[in-house]
Design a protein around this motif. Structure first.
Motif, PDB file in Angstrom:
ATOM      1  N   HIS A 404      20.177  34.815-101.117  1.00 15.05           N
ATOM      2  CA  HIS A 404      20.620  36.162-100.746  1.00 15.05           C
ATOM      3  C   HIS A 404      21.873  36.148 -99.869  1.00 15.05           C
ATOM      4  O   HIS A 404      22.222  37.161 -99.278  1.00 15.05           O
ATOM      5  CB  HIS A 404      19.489  36.886-100.000  1.00 15.05           C
ATOM      6  CG  HIS A 404      18.158  36.820-100.680  1.00 15.05           C
ATOM      7  ND1 HIS A 404      17.932  37.397-101.911  1.00 15.05           N
ATOM      8  CD2 HIS A 404      16.989  36.227-100.318  1.00 15.05           C
ATOM      9  CE1 HIS A 404      16.682  37.172-102.288  1.00 15.05           C
ATOM     10  NE2 HIS A 404      16.082  36.462-101.340  1.00 15.05           N
ATOM     11  N   GLY A 405      22.533  35.020 -99.770  1.00 13.88           N
ATOM     12  CA  GLY A 405      23.715  34.917 -98.918  1.00 13.88           C
ATOM     13  C   GLY A 405      24.854  35.799 -99.391  1.00 13.88           C
ATOM     14  O   GLY A 405      25.011  36.064-100.595  1.00 13.88           O
ATOM     15  N   LEU A 406      25.651  36.268 -98.441  1.00 11.67           N
ATOM     16  CA  LEU A 406      26.785  37.136 -98.765  1.00 11.67           C
ATOM     17  C   LEU A 406      27.795  36.445 -99.673  1.00 11.67           C
ATOM     18  O   LEU A 406      28.508  37.108-100.435  1.00 11.67           O
ATOM     19  CB  LEU A 406      27.460  37.587 -97.465  1.00 11.67           C
ATOM     20  CG  LEU A 406      26.601  38.491 -96.565  1.00 11.67           C
ATOM     21  CD1 LEU A 406      27.238  38.629 -95.192  1.00 11.67           C
ATOM     22  CD2 LEU A 406      26.428  39.860 -97.203  1.00 11.67           C
ATOM     23  N   ALA A 411      31.141  35.728-104.856  1.00 14.16           N
ATOM     24  CA  ALA A 411      31.421  34.884-106.022  1.00 14.16           C
ATOM     25  C   ALA A 411      31.328  35.692-107.316  1.00 14.16           C
ATOM     26  O   ALA A 411      32.122  35.495-108.246  1.00 14.16           O
ATOM     27  CB  ALA A 411      30.454  33.699-106.050  1.00 14.16           C
ATOM     28  N   ASP A 412      30.377  36.627-107.375  1.00 13.03           N
ATOM     29  CA  ASP A 412      30.214  37.455-108.574  1.00 13.03           C
ATOM     30  C   ASP A 412      31.399  38.383-108.803  1.00 13.03           C
ATOM     31  O   ASP A 412      31.697  38.763-109.942  1.00 13.03           O
ATOM     32  CB  ASP A 412      28.929  38.281-108.477  1.00 13.03           C
ATOM     33  CG  ASP A 412      27.676  37.410-108.513  1.00 13.03           C
ATOM     34  OD1 ASP A 412      27.765  36.263-108.978  1.00 13.03           O
ATOM     35  OD2 ASP A 412      26.618  37.890-108.042  1.00 13.03           O
ATOM     36  N   LYS A 413      32.067  38.775-107.715  1.00 12.89           N
ATOM     37  CA  LYS A 413      33.193  39.707-107.854  1.00 12.89           C
ATOM     38  C   LYS A 413      34.358  39.098-108.627  1.00 12.89           C
ATOM     39  O   LYS A 413      35.165  39.819-109.213  1.00 12.89           O
ATOM     40  CB  LYS A 413      33.671  40.153-106.473  1.00 12.89           C
ATOM     41  CG  LYS A 413      32.708  41.080-105.755  1.00 12.89           C
ATOM     42  CD  LYS A 413      33.259  41.465-104.388  1.00 12.89           C
ATOM     43  CE  LYS A 413      32.283  42.387-103.644  1.00 12.89           C
ATOM     44  NZ  LYS A 413      32.760  42.726-102.281  1.00 12.89           N
ATOM     45  N   LEU A 414      34.471  37.785-108.621  1.00 11.65           N
ATOM     46  CA  LEU A 414      35.594  37.155-109.313  1.00 11.65           C
ATOM     47  C   LEU A 414      35.503  37.387-110.821  1.00 11.65           C
ATOM     48  O   LEU A 414      36.529  37.518-111.489  1.00 11.65           O
ATOM     49  CB  LEU A 414      35.615  35.653-108.998  1.00 11.65           C
ATOM     50  CG  LEU A 414      35.813  35.311-107.513  1.00 11.65           C
ATOM     51  CD1 LEU A 414      35.780  33.802-107.315  1.00 11.65           C
ATOM     52  CD2 LEU A 414      37.124  35.886-106.992  1.00 11.65           C
ATOM     53  N   ASP A 415      34.284  37.440-111.361  1.00  9.69           N
ATOM     54  CA  ASP A 415      34.125  37.743-112.786  1.00  9.69           C
ATOM     55  C   ASP A 415      34.557  39.174-113.087  1.00  9.69           C
ATOM     56  O   ASP A 415      35.135  39.459-114.148  1.00  9.69           O
ATOM     57  CB  ASP A 415      32.669  37.534-113.213  1.00  9.69           C
ATOM     58  CG  ASP A 415      32.242  36.070-113.138  1.00  9.69           C
ATOM     59  OD1 ASP A 415      33.112  35.201-113.303  1.00  9.69           O
ATOM     60  OD2 ASP A 415      31.044  35.816-112.893  1.00  9.69           O
ATOM     61  N   ALA A 442      43.329  43.158-107.209  1.00  4.09           N
ATOM     62  CA  ALA A 442      43.554  41.860-106.577  1.00  4.09           C
ATOM     63  C   ALA A 442      42.986  41.847-105.160  1.00  4.09           C
ATOM     64  O   ALA A 442      42.466  40.819-104.701  1.00  4.09           O
ATOM     65  CB  ALA A 442      45.044  41.531-106.558  1.00  4.09           C
ATOM     66  N   LYS A 443      43.061  42.992-104.486  1.00  2.00           N
ATOM     67  CA  LYS A 443      42.495  43.076-103.134  1.00  2.00           C
ATOM     68  C   LYS A 443      40.970  43.165-103.186  1.00  2.00           C
ATOM     69  O   LYS A 443      40.266  42.388-102.520  1.00  2.00           O
ATOM     70  CB  LYS A 443      43.066  44.303-102.410  1.00  2.00           C
ATOM     71  CG  LYS A 443      44.522  44.162-102.013  1.00  2.00           C
ATOM     72  CD  LYS A 443      45.014  45.332-101.188  1.00  2.00           C
ATOM     73  CE  LYS A 443      45.181  46.577-101.993  1.00  2.00           C
ATOM     74  NZ  LYS A 443      45.786  47.688-101.221  1.00  2.00           N
ATOM     75  N   ARG A 444      40.447  44.109-103.963  1.00  2.00           N
ATOM     76  CA  ARG A 444      39.006  44.388-103.943  1.00  2.00           C
ATOM     77  C   ARG A 444      38.185  43.273-104.581  1.00  2.00           C
ATOM     78  O   ARG A 444      37.117  42.911-104.079  1.00  2.00           O
ATOM     79  CB  ARG A 444      38.739  45.712-104.663  1.00  2.00           C
ATOM     80  CG  ARG A 444      37.277  46.123-104.665  1.00  2.00           C
ATOM     81  CD  ARG A 444      37.118  47.526-105.232  1.00  2.00           C
ATOM     82  NE  ARG A 444      37.860  48.504-104.443  1.00  2.00           N
ATOM     83  CZ  ARG A 444      37.921  49.811-104.749  1.00  2.00           C
ATOM     84  NH1 ARG A 444      37.277  50.277-105.795  1.00  2.00           N
ATOM     85  NH2 ARG A 444      38.615  50.633-103.995  1.00  2.00           N
ATOM     86  N   TYR A 445      38.681  42.736-105.702  1.00  2.00           N
ATOM     87  CA  TYR A 445      37.899  41.738-106.429  1.00  2.00           C
ATOM     88  C   TYR A 445      38.524  40.334-106.371  1.00  2.00           C
ATOM     89  O   TYR A 445      38.004  39.416-106.983  1.00  2.00           O
ATOM     90  CB  TYR A 445      37.751  42.156-107.899  1.00  2.00           C
ATOM     91  CG  TYR A 445      37.108  43.511-108.058  1.00  2.00           C
ATOM     92  CD1 TYR A 445      35.747  43.687-107.799  1.00  2.00           C
ATOM     93  CD2 TYR A 445      37.857  44.617-108.439  1.00  2.00           C
ATOM     94  CE1 TYR A 445      35.151  44.936-107.934  1.00  2.00           C
ATOM     95  CE2 TYR A 445      37.271  45.877-108.585  1.00  2.00           C
ATOM     96  CZ  TYR A 445      35.918  46.024-108.320  1.00  2.00           C
ATOM     97  OH  TYR A 445      35.339  47.269-108.451  1.00  2.00           O
TER      98      TYR A 445
END
Length: 546
Positions: A404-406, A411-415, A442-445
């Motif tokens: 459950h770590g942040l 890491a999922d946002k990169l996809d 580019a900022k958000r993800y």
């Protein structure tokens, strides 16, 4: 009417009786043709004008100092020449010209006695072309220490700054100012020496001009008045920035080029305006603070981390240190921690590129008790240390928890970034709209989750280092583990060895040296500029060729 530069000898002759701020030693000047036609007359002239030696035989070739280039140090000068070696030494100096013209000269002067200081003074910085007065000097009898590049110290002053009346550099600055005035504001480079002699019960220092020439700069220099205006702007900005702030912990700040997001390495000390703007937009204006707050640190949103001073980026260290304080700590303890961190850096500025490892406590580690002892030694109580330790443990667990770590959410946002990028690029939006949305994504993800994963990486490294500090790992264990990790740079180096040129560029072609310097060509735009395809590294033994 302004003077014009000539050869080393003729410029000094021009100034010999026309200079009020320094003296010029007696001189004897003659050309190669004069030397070849009547050596005896030239030697008699030396003895008549300068008396007995020792002398210094100095080059004065027409190719030595010109209006477009300086060949300083290219030709020979010989010191401490006696009568027995005078003719031979003059021959050697002429021979150093390689192909001397008949009107190339040598300059003979007496060796100065009781030299206490010598060096080189510039009216402008040769590297930046800015109008800074620069003095490179050595407190030595040897007048070649600085000019020969074997030592010396450096002093710098803005052009319109007034020195204290007692400064030992005042005479040299006055000499520079007089030369600038005489030669029509042309940038100046001069060599000087200072001798000391006893006059009754007192000592007298005398400034000698050894050489004056035009300083060749790569671009037109800034006007001193413009420099003064910029420096005053910077001074005002710094003065405001170091004041206490009602929404920040800590009484003051310092600025550095390597703490935290390290602009010195990422965009350079003097980035181009577009690179500076992109880095601020994508990271240091707001993203950096959003990420820290999301991970449980203090809320620094709306505080830009990286101000710039007329284009020179610096990290506001107080902001950085505030952002490493756990959000649940009370203001009193937070303020004392920030002040301690800033004071520590001021006392040990060499730590500016390793503040998280040597100064700030930003996460829980296995050697936390040892690290907290530093706080106890400077007055923090047991209660303070326990409160900080507990909050760091909670914060660290929230970040690195395996399920459950942040870091997992980031890491999922990169996809998401990859899929949204394709949709934007293939859409019917006009170019400006695409640029806007690509930057927003580019900022958000991109940079936001990257900052989070980088934070987790920092914590991981500190954990590993604490293994060494507590004896769980040896230093060798640590190095072995770190070298076993597959990094992007290592993977790229391996791929360069094993992949074909086309496949390699398909994978890495979008990259460029200087991520934020988008005006520099990508790898796939000028591949031969960046890679030697004929002499690639040997592939690993277990690698497959494609």
């Amino acid at each position: 009417m302004h003077l014009n530069f000539s050869t080393k000898a003729q410029t000094l002759a021009l100034l010999k009786d026309n200079l009020s701020t320094a003296s010029i030693a007696p001189m004897c000047i003659f050309s190669q043709s004069e030397w070849q036609s009547n050596r005896a007359k030239c030697l008699e002239g030396i003895k008549a004008k300068i008396a007995n030696g020792p002398w210094i035989i100095r080059s004065s070739c027409k190719r030595e100092d010109t209006s477009t280039a300086s060949n300083a140090g290219k030709f020979l000068s010989i010191t401490d020449v006696t009568m027995a070696d005078l003719g031979t030494s003059i021959d050697q100096v002429f021979l150093s010209y390689e192909e001397p013209a008949g009107d190339d000269e040598v300059l003979i002067q007496p060796m100065l006695e009781n030299v206490i200081r010598s060096g080189v003074a510039f009216s402008h910085d040769p590297n930046t072309c800015s109008p800074y007065r620069i003095i490179n000097w050595s407190d030595s009898e040897d007048t070649t220490v600085v000019t020969g590049g074997t030592g010396g110290r450096t002093w710098i002053q803005a052009a319109e700054y007034s020195l204290d009346a007692t400064s030992p550099f005042n005479p040299i600055i006055s000499l520079l100012d007089e030369l600038i005035n005489k030669f029509g504001a042309v940038p100046i480079d001069c060599e000087f020496a200072i001798t000391k002699s006893k006059n009754g019960r007192s000592f007298h220092e005398k400034l000698w001009l050894l050489q004056a020439r035009q300083l060749i700069l790569s671009e037109k220099p800034e006007k001193p008045a413009d420099q003064t205006r910029r420096l005053r702007d910077i001074a005002s900005k710094v003065e405001k920035g170091i004041r206490p702030h009602p929404l920040l912990m800590g009484e003051t700040t310092v600025y550095g080029v390597m703490p935290d997001w390290n602009p010195a390495e990422i965009i350079g000390l003097r980035p181009k305006p577009l690179a500076l703007s992109l880095y601020r937009e994508l990271v240091t204006d707001s993203i950096w603070a959003y990420q820290r707050h999301n991970y449980g640190y203090r809320n620094l949103r709306s505080f830009p981390l990286m101000p710039h001073f007329h284009g020179l980026p610096y990290i506001d260290v107080r902001l950085s240190f505030n952002s490493f304080i756990p959000n649940e700590l009370d203001n009193d303890l937070a303020g004392r921690l920030v002040d301690y961190y800033v004071d520590h850096l001021v006392k040990e500025p060499a730590l500016h590129d390793k503040v998280e490892f040597e100064i700030v406590l930003s996460c829980y580690t296995f050697d936390i008790k040892r690290r907290l002892e530093r706080l106890r030694k400077v007055g923090f109580s047991d209660k303070d240390c326990k409160s900080l330790s507990n909050s760091l443990r909670k914060l660290t667990n929230n970040i690195i928890h395996p399920k459950h770590g942040l870091w997992k959410t980031d890491a999922d946002k990169l996809d998401v970034l990859i899929s949204r990028r394709q949709k934007i690029l293939s859409s019917n939006m006009d170019l400006i709209e695409k640029v806007y949305w690509l930057l927003e994504d580019a900022k958000r993800y991109g940079t936001l989750p990257f900052a989070g994963l980088a934070r987790a990486g920092f914590i991981a490294v500190q954990m590993l280092r604490s293994f060494v500090a507590t004896g769980i790992f040896s230093e060798s264990d640590y190095e072995t583990y770190m070298s076993s990790i597959s990094t992007v740079s290592r993977e790229m180096a391996n791929d360069l060895a094993i992949l074909s040129k086309d496949i390699f560029l398909e994978k890495y072609g979008h990259l460029r040296p200087g991520t934020y310097e988008i005006l520099s060509p990508r790898y796939d735009e000028t591949p031969n500029r960046y890679f030697d395809w004929e002499n690639r590294p040997e592939p690993p033994s277990d690698a497959k060729q494609f």
